[in-house]
Write an enzyme that holds these catalytic residues in place. Structure first.
Site, PDB file in Angstrom:
ATOM      1  N   GLY A 170      94.905  98.305  11.607  1.00  0.00           N
ATOM      2  CA  GLY A 170      93.666  98.217  12.371  1.00  0.00           C
ATOM      3  C   GLY A 170      93.543  96.861  13.034  1.00  0.00           C
ATOM      4  N   ASP A 213      85.818 105.395   4.239  1.00  0.00           N
ATOM      5  CA  ASP A 213      87.262 105.475   4.428  1.00  0.00           C
ATOM      6  C   ASP A 213      87.977 105.592   3.080  1.00  0.00           C
ATOM      7  OD1 ASP A 213      89.452 105.701   6.090  1.00  0.00           O
ATOM      8  OD2 ASP A 213      89.809 103.546   6.242  1.00  0.00           O
ATOM      9  N   GLY A 225     100.180  93.000   4.378  1.00  0.00           N
ATOM     10  CA  GLY A 225      99.991  94.235   5.126  1.00  0.00           C
ATOM     11  C   GLY A 225      99.260  93.971   6.422  1.00  0.00           C
TER      12      GLY A 225
END
Length: 528
Positions: A225, A338, A222
């Site tokens: 950011g 988060d 993945g």
């Protein structure tokens, strides 16, 4: 976090290490070429018999072709099977190459002609094998020479049974013609070995370039950011790990400091519901990495996308595990900041299914050690807007209750399939978080929802931190009082994952609900 590689030679035939899986897949991809090429030449066999050697047996030739096809298909099945050991695959590969070469030499006996150029079929066997699986020169030569030598050996043995063939072995003219043909077969064996080594060497250079310390990069998992996550192989402990890398374009002092802070903060957490950190470091060329446990399963966002809203009892089951992770983190002064479905991963531990792991403490703050947790770095506030608490948006004081708000948004999403606040623009989303009351989840959930669980979710979503649960343990106590029907049992979890495994899935994970943003405090809006 959610892992093998070119074969490395050890000994005469061995394939070892993380490379074995990658080479197994390369073999599985390449063998269909051999499976098509081998029977295609059966048409040539029939033509040769009809046009040149009518006394030869077509039936035996076709049986030899069939036997070779069976051997190649067996090797293909082994290569497709992930659990096939490197030793077995190695032995099967050698057997298949030598067998097909030997079968071509045996088929040449049907024609009984030492000078017949049927021997060039051996060159095709060597070329196809080198194309499918390049390897170093010495190993390739040990593969090709037995194939090349099979023709004179088998034709020599056949001379004891065929007087005509024996006569050719004693004829200078026949031997000269044989030598002129056979020298090309030997040259092919040597040239193929050299070319195979060149390809193998190039792959090895790429392979070496994908190594960080003792970790061998296998495949990207993945990207988001400032980070990338790779599946990697720990060569020391011989296990898969998830390797989180700080991207090369994100190497400011603040980025590196934040990356290190994540590693140190998470490594001190021991809850079974928090991702485990194994290592932190940097490569010789300055790539920073965090090695963490590799998980098999799916995040909650993927599960909701694929299966829709969850039964309330299952949501409570997951929420309790989030609380257990956050309770320890908050005690250590670590605020996640988060929490969202994408960062809550469901995996299996031993025989226990539906085990939740909290991931990605990348923007966490250690309030007790570093003072006010309002900002991760000077001048910025980070978070995912859909799950961001009002005090984060307004640049207020961020503490454990900010995580509680994000948990509330996540629970709402799991129960209803939608977030409590949605907006096409960032401004609308921020306005909703700051001023609008959420629609009760019972009005949007597909099934009945107890008043106790709805009250828990709505209290988590209170605008003012003082009106929420004051910590993860208080939220856990409230969840324990929620008795949802029907209950979610271990058998339910096992059945769910069994059914999911049987369903083909080609879709990538759902996109994150907007990137993690940097919000300037001077642009923030005060909480009403």
């Amino acid at each position: 976090m959610t892992a093998s590689s070119s074969y490395q030679p050890t000994g005469t035939h061995g394939y070892r290490g993380a490379n074995a899986g990658e080479e197994r897949r390369a073999m599985a991809r390449g063998l269909p070429t051999a499976l098509v090429t081998w029977p295609t030449f059966a048409a040539l066999d029939v033509f040769v018999v009809l046009a040149v050697f009518p006394s030869a047996s077509v039936t035996r030739l076709l049986l030899y072709r069939l036997l070779g096809e069976v051997i190649l298909f067996w090797l293909f099945l082994l290569a497709r099977r992930e659990k096939t050991s490197a030793e077995l695959l190695d032995a099967a590969h050698v057997f298949a190459v030598w067998s097909t070469g030997g079968l071509i030499s045996v088929m040449a006996l049907e024609f009984g002609d030492l000078t017949w150029n049927y021997m060039h079929g051996l060159s095709i066997v060597m070329l196809v094998d080198a194309t499918i699986l390049p390897t170093h020169f010495s190993r390739s030569l040990r593969m090709t020479l037995p194939v090349a030598l099979s023709f004179p050996i088998i034709m020599g043995a056949g001379a004891s049974l065929d007087p005509g063939l024996a006569e050719q072995w004693s004829s200078p003219r026949s031997l000269v013609i044989f030598a002129c043909n056979y020298i090309f077969v030997l040259a092919t064996a040597i040239l193929v070995s050299a070319a195979s080594h060149g390809l193998w060497s190039a792959r090895q250079q790429v392979y070496e370039a994908r190594k960080l310390g003792r970790y061998r990069l296998v495949a990207p998992v993945g990207r988001g950011g400032q980070n990338e996550v790779w599946l990697a192989w720990d060569e020391s402990l011989r296990r898969d790990v998830a390797l989180k890398l700080l991207r090369s374009e994100s190497k400011s002092e603040a980025d590196v400091r934040s990356f290190e802070r994540e590693a140190r903060a998470t490594s001190r957490l021991t809850s079974p519901h928090t991702i485990r950190i194994f290592d932190f470091g940097a490569s010789s060329d300055g790539i920073f990495y965090i090695a963490m446990e590799h998980l098999a399963g799916a995040d909650l966002a993927t599960l909701v996308r694929d299966h829709g809203p969850m039964p309330p009892a299952r949501v409570v089951h997951f929420a309790r595990q989030v609380c257990l992770s956050l309770a320890e983190a908050h005690d250590a002064g670590v605020i996640h900041r988060d929490i969202k479905p994408h960062n809550l991963y469901i995996t299996r531990v031993g025989d226990e299914h539906d085990v939740l792991k909290v991931l990605d403490f990348g923007i966490a703050k250690q309030a007790t050690m570093e003072g006010d947790a309002t900002m991760t770095d000077v001048g910025v506030i980070k978070g995912t807007p859909t799950y961001m608490s009002p005090e984060v948006i307004s640049a207020g004081t961020v503490d454990a209750r900010s995580d509680i708000y994000s948990v509330g948004v996540t629970l709402y999403y799991l129960l209803t399939g939608v977030a409590p606040f949605e907006g096409r623009s960032f401004g609308k989303l921020v306005y909703s978080h700051l001023t609008l009351p959420p629609i009760p989840p019972s009005l949007r959930a597909p099934g009945p929802l107890s008043s106790e669980l709805e009250e828990v979710v709505m209290r988590c979503l209170a605008k003012r931190p003082t009106e929420r649960f004051q910590g993860a343990r208080e939220l856990l106590t409230a969840l324990d009082a929620c008795v949802e029907q029907p209950p979610w049992t271990p058998d339910d979890a096992r059945s769910f994952w069994t059914a999911r495994a049987a369903q083909p899935r080609n879709e990538p994970p759902p996109p994150d609900p907007g990137p993690t943003v940097r919000l300037r405090p001077d642009k923030a809006v005060p909480v009403a």
